[in-house]
Design a protein around this motif. Sequence first.
Motif, mmCIF file in Angstrom:
data_model
loop_
_atom_site.group_PDB
_atom_site.id
_atom_site.type_symbol
_atom_site.label_atom_id
_atom_site.label_comp_id
_atom_site.label_asym_id
_atom_site.label_seq_id
_atom_site.Cartn_x
_atom_site.Cartn_y
_atom_site.Cartn_z
ATOM 1 N N ARG A 60 51.100 64.888 85.379
ATOM 2 C CA ARG A 60 52.402 64.549 85.721
ATOM 3 C C ARG A 60 53.305 64.844 84.276
ATOM 4 O O ARG A 60 54.457 65.470 84.255
ATOM 5 N N ARG A 82 56.342 67.606 83.761
ATOM 6 C CA ARG A 82 57.452 67.221 83.085
ATOM 7 C C ARG A 82 57.717 68.279 82.020
ATOM 8 O O ARG A 82 58.860 68.864 81.638
ATOM 9 N N ARG A 83 56.547 68.516 81.043
ATOM 10 C CA ARG A 83 56.922 69.357 79.983
ATOM 11 C C ARG A 83 57.223 70.760 80.523
ATOM 12 O O ARG A 83 58.191 71.261 79.771
ATOM 13 N N ARG A 99 60.745 71.113 81.391
ATOM 14 C CA ARG A 99 61.566 71.087 80.322
ATOM 15 C C ARG A 99 61.978 72.434 79.608
ATOM 16 O O ARG A 99 62.698 73.022 79.268
ATOM 17 N N PHE A 119 55.735 72.062 90.958
ATOM 18 C CA PHE A 119 56.592 70.937 90.363
ATOM 19 C C PHE A 119 56.670 69.926 91.497
ATOM 20 O O PHE A 119 56.563 68.650 91.453
ATOM 21 N N LEU A 123 55.588 65.667 91.067
ATOM 22 C CA LEU A 123 56.562 64.482 90.957
ATOM 23 C C LEU A 123 57.622 64.423 92.073
ATOM 24 O O LEU A 123 57.786 65.805 92.653
ATOM 25 N N VAL A 134 62.810 62.622 89.690
ATOM 26 C CA VAL A 134 62.244 62.693 88.361
ATOM 27 C C VAL A 134 62.836 63.968 87.799
ATOM 28 O O VAL A 134 63.348 64.065 86.784
ATOM 29 N N TYR A 135 62.807 65.036 88.486
ATOM 30 C CA TYR A 135 63.420 66.243 88.056
ATOM 31 C C TYR A 135 64.840 66.177 87.567
ATOM 32 O O TYR A 135 65.507 66.780 86.699
ATOM 33 N N ILE A 143 65.348 64.642 84.404
ATOM 34 C CA ILE A 143 65.265 65.437 83.177
ATOM 35 C C ILE A 143 66.453 66.469 83.300
ATOM 36 O O ILE A 143 66.821 66.549 82.150
#
Length: 686
Positions: free
Chosen positions: A298, A302-303, A306, A333, A337, A341-342, A345
Amino acid sequence: AATKLASAEKLMYFCTDQLGLEQDFEQKQMPDGKLPVDGFLLCVDVSRGMNRNFDEQLKFVSNLYNQLAKTKKPVVVVLTKCDEGVERYIRDAHAFALGKKNLQVVETSARSNVNVDLAFGTLVQLVDKSRGKAKIIPYFEALKQQSQQIAAAKDNHNEAWPNVSRKMQPAPEYQDYVYLEGTHKAKKLFLQHVQRLKQEHIERRRKAYLALLPQALDALVPELDEIDHLSRAKAEKLLEAKPDFLKWFVVLEETPWDATSHVDSADSERIPFDLLETPAAEQLYEAHLEKLRNERKRAEMRRAFRENLETSPFVTPGKPWEEARSFIMNEDFYLWLEESVYMDIYGKHQKQLIDKAKEDFQELLLEYSELFYELELDAKPSKEKMGVIQEVLGEEQRFKALQKLQAERDALILKHIHFVYHPTKETCPSCAGCVDARVEQLLGSRFARPAERHPKNPLPDSNVDRINLVILGKDGLARELANEIRALCTSDDKYVIEGKMYELSLRPIEGNVRLPVNAFQTPTFQPHGCLCLYNSKESLSYVVESIEKSRECTVGRRDNHPAHLPLTLALVNKRGDAGGETLQSLVQQGQQIASKLQCVFLEPAAAGIGYGRNINEKQIGQVLKGLLDSKRNLNLVSSTSGLKEATATTATAAADADLRIVMCLMCGDPVSADEVLLPILQAPAC
C-alpha cells in the motif's frame, strides 16, 4: 377454594419441545368450570415486539388484573424478556403496579435464567404467609450476581476433594447422591468436574495470550525487512534479542506452559514463549508477515500515485478530482487502496501545486512592476486597467497556471497593487515570511528599547493604524450608520484614508451611557472620537444629555480616557420626513449645539448622493480624517517628555556605535533574516 376459569380446550401445561409439534406429544387440557387456583403470575413482555403496541398491551394487562383481583387471590406481575427490555416499558410497568395495592413486580429473563425462581418464590410466599418473605432483586443486579457466581465457579478448579466434600456435607442433594451412588462415585464425578474447569481456564488463558500476540509482534518487529526472509527459529531468536522482549513474553523453565504452575501464577499476563510453537501462534505470525507485506504494497501504491501526480501533464492547479481521476488512476491503485485515500493525497498535492503557482505568479507580478505605476492614489484599478494588466500577462505560463483559479488570481493582483502603494508588514505578500517583521522580532528579543530602559517615561503606543469610533444616536440611527460604514470597509474591517489602510472599529450606542453596556470606553475599546447623529429635537436632546453624562463620568478618572473626546455632530434627517419640524430649524439647532459642545457640525448631504440617512462616503472620510489628525496631535503632546529622553539616549547610543549595518533582504528569499542577523547578534561584543 375453587376459582371459575374460562379454561375449556386450553393446554394445562406445555414445554418448548412441543412448540410446533403439539400433536406429537401427550396433551392434557384444563377442565372447564371450576379449578383450584392459589395465585396468579401476570406476565408482561417488556421487549420491543414486531407490530405490537406496548401501551395497548398494558391496557389489556390492566383489564386482566381487574378480573384477577376479584378472585381475592395473590397476584405477582412478572416482567419477561428483560434481557431485551425497553427502559420505558419497564418504567411504565412499575408505574402500573405502584397504582395497585400490594402488587409486587419481579423482573425476569428465562433465556438468562435470571429471577425465574424468584418469581415463583414470591408468589408462594404470598400464598403461604408462614414462609419467609423473598427479597425482590432488580434484573440487572441479579444478572450481575449470577455472572459473579458463574465466574467464581469457573475459576474454582484448584479445590481439593476433602474440602469440597466437607462443605457439601449439609446439603440434602449431596446426602441423597452419596446414599444412592456412594462416596467413591461422588469423588470421581467431582474430579471430572474440576478437570473440566481447569481445561476451560487454560483455554481462556490461551485465547487471551493469542489475542495479545499480534500487539507484541507489532511492538517488537514492526519492520518487514527484519523478518521477511527469516526462518521461524531465527525469528524467535530475533524476538529474544529485542530490548522489550520481557515486557511481552516470559520464558518458562518447564514446558509446555499449560502443564505448569504458570497457568495460575500472578505473572500469567505475559505470553509464555513456548506458545509460539503452537499452530495457532504460527498462523498469527504468518498473518503478521502478510499484514506487513500488504502495508508495504500500500505504501508503494501511495508512492507510485504521488509520482504519477507529479509527472502527469493533466494535473494542473485547481483541477477537481473528478476531472483528473480518469487520467491518473489504474486498476492496481483501486486494488490496494480506497478512493478516499487517493483523494486525500490528491488534495495535498493540489495544495502544493496551488501554493507554488501563487509564488510563481507573485514573482511574475514583480517582474511586470511597470504595469502598476499609473494607478490612482487609492490604488483601485478600473475595469479597463484590469483588462490591460490581464492582456499583458495573459501569454505568460505563470498566468495561465491559475486558469482554474481566476478569482484567486484576481485577488493576488489586487493584493499586489495594494502592496505597491502601501508597502507595510501587514500588506506584504509573504505574510509571516516578511523580512521587516522577522527583523523586528529578532531585535526585540535581543535588545532592550529606550522605553524598557527608562520605565518612568514610557513611550506611548500611538497605534496610528487603528481608529476606534463611537457612533451615538437614538432609535436605530447609530446601528444603521455603523452598518453603512462597514459596507464601505474591506472584508477585514479596513478603511482607506488618503491612500492608506486603517483598521476601523465601530461602537454604536443608543441607550443610557451610564450603563456599562453603553459606556464609551471598555477594557478592550479606547475611543478616539465620537460621531453624534440626530434627526429630531428628541434625538438631539439625547445626544446632548449623553455627552454631558459621559463627561461627568470621566471627571477625576486617572486612566487614559480623555475628558473631552473629539466630537462631530451630523444631521441625518430623511428628505420629506421632518416630523413637523423644518429642515432649516434642525440645522440651526444643530449648529447651536455644536458651538456649545465645541465640535464639528456636518450638514445633510446633497439629495441622491448619500446612503440610507443622507450621509455620503466623502463626509464619512472627513470625519475619520479629523479623528486621525486629533489622535496624532494628542499622541505628540502626551509623548513629548518621553521622546526627549528617549531621543537623547538613542542619539548617545548611535554616536557610540562601533559598527553600523545596512542590509537589503527580499521577502521570500531562500536566505532568511535569521541566517544574516543571528551571527552578529550572538557575538559576545554585540
